[in-house]
Design a protein around this motif. Structure first.
Motif, PDB file in Angstrom:
ATOM      1  N   LEU A   1       0.793  -1.218   0.213  1.00 44.36           N
ATOM      2  CA  LEU A   1      -0.164  -0.058   0.153  1.00 44.36           C
ATOM      3  C   LEU A   1       0.929   1.205  -0.002  1.00 44.36           C
ATOM      4  O   LEU A   1       0.695   2.222  -0.732  1.00 44.36           O
ATOM      5  N   ASP A   2       2.093   1.357   0.773  1.00 43.13           N
ATOM      6  CA  ASP A   2       2.915   2.351   0.865  1.00 43.13           C
ATOM      7  C   ASP A   2       3.596   2.600  -0.691  1.00 43.13           C
ATOM      8  O   ASP A   2       3.681   3.610  -1.197  1.00 43.13           O
ATOM      9  N   ARG A   3       3.655   1.297  -1.169  1.00 37.46           N
ATOM     10  CA  ARG A   3       4.361   1.529  -2.823  1.00 37.46           C
ATOM     11  C   ARG A   3       3.044   2.159  -3.692  1.00 37.46           C
ATOM     12  O   ARG A   3       3.697   3.157  -4.353  1.00 37.46           O
ATOM     13  N   ARG A   4       1.870   2.054  -3.361  1.00 38.00           N
ATOM     14  CA  ARG A   4       0.856   2.453  -4.283  1.00 38.00           C
ATOM     15  C   ARG A   4       0.572   3.937  -4.094  1.00 38.00           C
ATOM     16  O   ARG A   4       0.503   4.483  -4.840  1.00 38.00           O
ATOM     17  N   MET A   5       0.776   4.010  -2.592  1.00 37.52           N
ATOM     18  CA  MET A   5       0.482   5.519  -2.306  1.00 37.52           C
ATOM     19  C   MET A   5       1.696   6.495  -2.893  1.00 37.52           C
ATOM     20  O   MET A   5       1.518   7.612  -3.458  1.00 37.52           O
TER      21      MET A   5
END
Lengths: 157, 204
Positions: B43-47
């Motif tokens: 999710l951090d990567r997607r953010m």
């Protein structure tokens, strides 16, 4: 001490920039139909400076996602990231639609007006469909939270 | 190993695991810690990816808004504002950042060309603020009314006769436009109120 400053920074950023930006995104959605109606009834192209506002919103969102201390707000408010994603993509779609319509109304010709009005609608439909397909393949997820029993839940939108 | 023996083996395994479990610490799943760093990473990567895309969104409007507003501040260009006619500047020159009231004037365009037709270029030499004009030839509409912009629009008109530029809509500050004639190589910087027109009489 460091977590305190990070949290304070995130809170100030959220209150001073994110909240007003969300309001602006909401207003752009509301005004879209009114803008289209103004262009159609006047027969003339309208001002097209809103892309600067869209760019600013993107800048504010981008900073909040790229700076790690600011990402805290997306963990504290799990609904924020999906809302920001959908809201921003929507205003980009609407702004492109207005650009198409304004271009069509640069010349006073009924056939051209109708053609570009239809093009605008087609563009919105295609972009929204593409968005729907994308989020079907890669669903929006909120940040996971631990429940009282120690297990982790993740909300799916 | 038959089924009964398999069941006994599984029961023994489970029993051994239960005896070794520490009930004071929260349970953790095998292979990772969901909700902790490992599950936050995708999710951090997607953010971060979405954040980078959003940052790119500010560059596009800056490029669009700063693209064509290059004002010609040379001496010859500034002399044009007082003389209103010039052979020294090219079509599409932008002289002012904002519209200024320019008195409407008719002109006679004398030339020695034997061609039947000639090109004209029409553009907005001040602010692109939504001014609309229409080109008429000998009183008859030649084009649909259109928004004048910094980029010149080109038309082919008769080399003899009256070319009229009619003001259709004032976007603010007055309708300011420039017109260049290929037939004599001159640009005319003019203004016109809404509903009225300037006449350029082309003669040999």
């Amino acid at each position: 001490m460091k977590p305190f400053f990070a949290n304070a920074f995130a809170f100030i950023y959220f209150a001073a920039l994110i909240l007003p930006m969300l309001l602006v995104i909401f207003i752009i959605h509301l005004l879209f139909l009114s803008d289209v109606s103004t262009i159609r009834t006047s027969g003339f192209s309208g001002p097209s400076g809103d892309f600067i506002i869209v760019g600013l919103c993107g800048f504010i969102i981008g900073l909040s996602l790229l700076i790690p201390p600011l990402r805290i707000m997306y963990r504290v408010l799990p609904w924020l990231f999906p809302l920001v994603q959908i809201g921003f993509i929507n205003i980009v779609i609407l702004e492109v639609a207005l650009i198409i319509l304004n271009y069509g109304y640069e010349v006073n010709n009924e056939v051209r007006h109708t053609t570009f009005y239809i093009l605008m609608i087609v563009q919105i439909v295609i972009c929204r469909l593409a968005m729907s397909v994308y989020y079907k393949v890669k669903p929006l997820r909120s940040e996971g939270r631990r429940t009282a029993s120690g297990q982790t839940t993740t909300g799916h939108f | 190993m038959d089924k009964q023996q398999q069941d006994i083996f599984k029961r023994d395994e489970t029993s051994a695991k239960t005896q070794n479990m520490d009930f004071n610490t929260p349970p953790s799943f095998e292979g990772g810690d969901p909700g902790g760093e490992e599950s936050r990473n995708p999710l951090d990567r997607r953010m971060k990816i979405f954040g980078a895309i959003c940052m790119f969104a500010i560059i596009v409007p800056l490029m669009i808004s700063g693209r064509s507003t290059v004002y010609d501040s040379s001496v010859s260009a500034q002399n044009v504002l007082s003389s209103k006619v010039s052979a020294a500047v090219k079509a599409g020159v932008v002289l002012l950042p904002a519209d200024e009231k320019m008195g409407a004037q008719d002109y006679t365009v004398k030339h020695q060309s034997t061609a039947e037709q000639t090109k004209i270029w029409v553009w907005d030499y001040a602010a692109e603020d939504g001014d609309y004009v229409q080109v008429l030839v000998n009183g008859v509409p030649f084009t649909d009314s259109f928004m004048i912009k910094h980029k010149p629009k080109t038309f082919v008109v008769p080399a003899i006769g009256d070319i009229q530029i009619k003001g259709i809509r004032d976007g603010g500050g007055g309708i300011t436009y420039a017109i260049r004639y290929e037939v004599n190589g001159k640009s005319y910087f003019n203004g016109t109120p809404e509903g009225e027109f300037n006449t350029y009489t082309l003669v040999r």
